[in-house]
Design an enzyme around this catalytic site. Structure first.
Site, PDB file in Angstrom:
ATOM      1  N   PRO A  56      -0.467 -13.504 -17.261  1.00 39.81           N
ATOM      2  CA  PRO A  56      -1.213 -13.068 -18.269  1.00 39.81           C
ATOM      3  C   PRO A  56      -1.364 -13.659 -19.700  1.00 39.81           C
ATOM      4  O   PRO A  56      -0.504 -14.030 -20.391  1.00 39.81           O
ATOM      5  CB  PRO A  56      -0.429 -11.681 -18.475  1.00 39.81           C
ATOM      6  CG  PRO A  56       0.552 -11.691 -17.529  1.00 39.81           C
ATOM      7  CD  PRO A  56       0.875 -12.835 -17.081  1.00 39.81           C
ATOM      8  N   GLU A  57      -2.748 -14.026 -19.747  1.00 40.29           N
ATOM      9  CA  GLU A  57      -3.093 -14.227 -21.204  1.00 40.29           C
ATOM     10  C   GLU A  57      -3.710 -13.216 -21.803  1.00 40.29           C
ATOM     11  O   GLU A  57      -4.043 -12.145 -21.224  1.00 40.29           O
ATOM     12  CB  GLU A  57      -4.256 -15.482 -21.094  1.00 40.29           C
ATOM     13  CG  GLU A  57      -3.572 -16.631 -20.251  1.00 40.29           C
ATOM     14  CD  GLU A  57      -3.861 -18.122 -21.066  1.00 40.29           C
ATOM     15  OE1 GLU A  57      -4.089 -17.911 -22.076  1.00 40.29           O
ATOM     16  OE2 GLU A  57      -3.517 -18.843 -20.483  1.00 40.29           O
ATOM     17  N   HIS A  62      11.132  -6.336  -7.573  1.00 39.75           N
ATOM     18  CA  HIS A  62      10.717  -6.761  -9.129  1.00 39.75           C
ATOM     19  C   HIS A  62       9.946  -5.403  -9.774  1.00 39.75           C
ATOM     20  O   HIS A  62       9.585  -5.628 -10.861  1.00 39.75           O
ATOM     21  CB  HIS A  62       9.789  -7.817  -9.325  1.00 39.75           C
ATOM     22  CG  HIS A  62      10.517  -8.853  -8.491  1.00 39.75           C
ATOM     23  ND1 HIS A  62      11.680  -9.512  -8.725  1.00 39.75           N
ATOM     24  CD2 HIS A  62       9.858  -9.804  -7.412  1.00 39.75           C
ATOM     25  CE1 HIS A  62      11.970 -10.284  -7.934  1.00 39.75           C
ATOM     26  NE2 HIS A  62      11.099 -10.584  -7.111  1.00 39.75           N
ATOM     27  N   ARG A  70       9.703 -12.702 -12.699  1.00 40.19           N
ATOM     28  CA  ARG A  70      10.400 -13.648 -13.641  1.00 40.19           C
ATOM     29  C   ARG A  70      11.148 -13.062 -14.743  1.00 40.19           C
ATOM     30  O   ARG A  70      11.719 -13.818 -15.417  1.00 40.19           O
ATOM     31  CB  ARG A  70       9.640 -14.859 -13.977  1.00 40.19           C
ATOM     32  CG  ARG A  70       9.156 -15.755 -12.929  1.00 40.19           C
ATOM     33  CD  ARG A  70       8.288 -16.610 -13.153  1.00 40.19           C
ATOM     34  NE  ARG A  70       7.710 -17.309 -11.697  1.00 40.19           N
ATOM     35  CZ  ARG A  70       6.902 -18.348 -11.652  1.00 40.19           C
ATOM     36  NH1 ARG A  70       6.620 -18.959 -12.706  1.00 40.19           N
ATOM     37  NH2 ARG A  70       6.773 -18.622 -10.394  1.00 40.19           N
TER      38      ARG A  70
END
Length: 271
Positions: free
Chosen positions: A2-3, A91, A110
């Site tokens: 995600p930017e 996750h 992550r």
DNA sequence: CTTTACGCCTGACGGC
DNA sequence: TGCCGTCAGGCGTAAA
């Protein structure tokens, strides 16, 4: 990864589902994120009615009456609105259940993402206070970049990726904007003139806006299961294209590591 | 003060 | 086919 455009797209995607709704319960399955989620997080957040969903840099701010839920997606995080009762997948670390019956679900393989419950003004939080202006705000222009860059000898790519200078310019868009502006990523920040910073500020804005538009079309339905492979790639002119011809001059694009980050550029067009 | 290096994590990928 | 080493990548933090 995600930017800013993806975070903004996420903001727009979840806002209609959570604004005006009350969080009835919170389930934390995995508290070990960027910062470990405190034991009493769920209890503190529960009961809050969300009034608005805002964004500061890549942080999402879900403002409520008693406090603000501050979320960061890290580099692999995502938020999804799912029907109540949807079984969690791998996750799926945190659920926010709303009085609408829907669940805002945070997934982050992550675990570079984070969440905080703030009872003070978010802007005064240590993570937000030092941040530079928003790239899409009126505070950000070539004059600002020029003034901020005086005395900085770091490479301009490192400079614009510094969140204290301007937020939300991630690794991909730094390469893209510098190519669009014709500036070599290794050029020392203090050795770039005002006119070129004006071109760079415009390029950053254009690239981010184009990406938001693209993200908007690709990530329209947040209740969908995944399915958005490489939606950025088709809009990228240099990132990940080492060896391919530059769109401007045909010279094979180069790839170097600058500031520990993969950097793509045209050694002919960018000076 | 500015600048640089590191580490947190996991999935993807290449080599054998 | 399977195992393993390597690396990306946001960004705070420690170190230089």
């Amino acid at each position: 990864m995600p930017e800013l455009p993806e975070v903004e797209t996420t903001r727009r995607g979840i806002s209609p589902h959570v604004s005006g709704r009350r969080i009835t319960s919170v389930t934390v399955r995995e508290p070990r994120l960027r910062w470990t989620v405190p034991e009493d997080f769920a209890r503190q957040v529960a009961g809050t009615r969300i009034t608005s969903v805002e964004r500061r840099a890549k942080y999402l701010l879900l403002r409520g009456g008693a406090g603000t839920l501050m979320l960061h997606l890290g580099m692999s995080g995502s938020l999804r609105v799912v029907p109540s009762g949807t079984p969690p997948a791998a996750h799926d670390h945190v659920d926010f259940r709303f009085d609408s019956g829907r669940v805002l679900r945070f997934n982050d393989p992550r675990r570079f993402g984070s969440m905080h419950w703030l009872t003070v003004d978010p802007e005064s939080h240590p993570l937000l206070a030092p941040l530079g202006p928003e790239p899409l705000s009126a505070d950000f222009d070539g004059g600002y970049l020029y003034r901020a860059s005086r005395g900085h000898r770091v490479a301009v790519k490192v400079f614009v990726m510094n969140a204290r200078v301007v937020v939300g310019v991630g690794n991909i868009y730094a390469s893209e904007a510098l190519h669009r502006a014709g500036i070599h990523p290794r050029r020392p920040a203090r050795r770039i003139a005002l006119a070129r910073y004006e071109a760079l500020a415009a390029a950053i804005r254009e690239v981010l806006l184009a990406a938001i538009a693209a993200g908007g079309t690709t990530l329209r339905d947040f209740t969908d299961s995944d399915g958005r492979p490489g939606y950025f790639r088709q809009h990228l002119t240099v990132y990940g294209r080492a060896g391919e011809p530059c769109g401007g001059c045909g010279t094979p694009l180069g790839h170097e590591v600058i500031g520990q980050r993969a950097t793509y550029f045209c050694r002919h067009c960018q000076r």
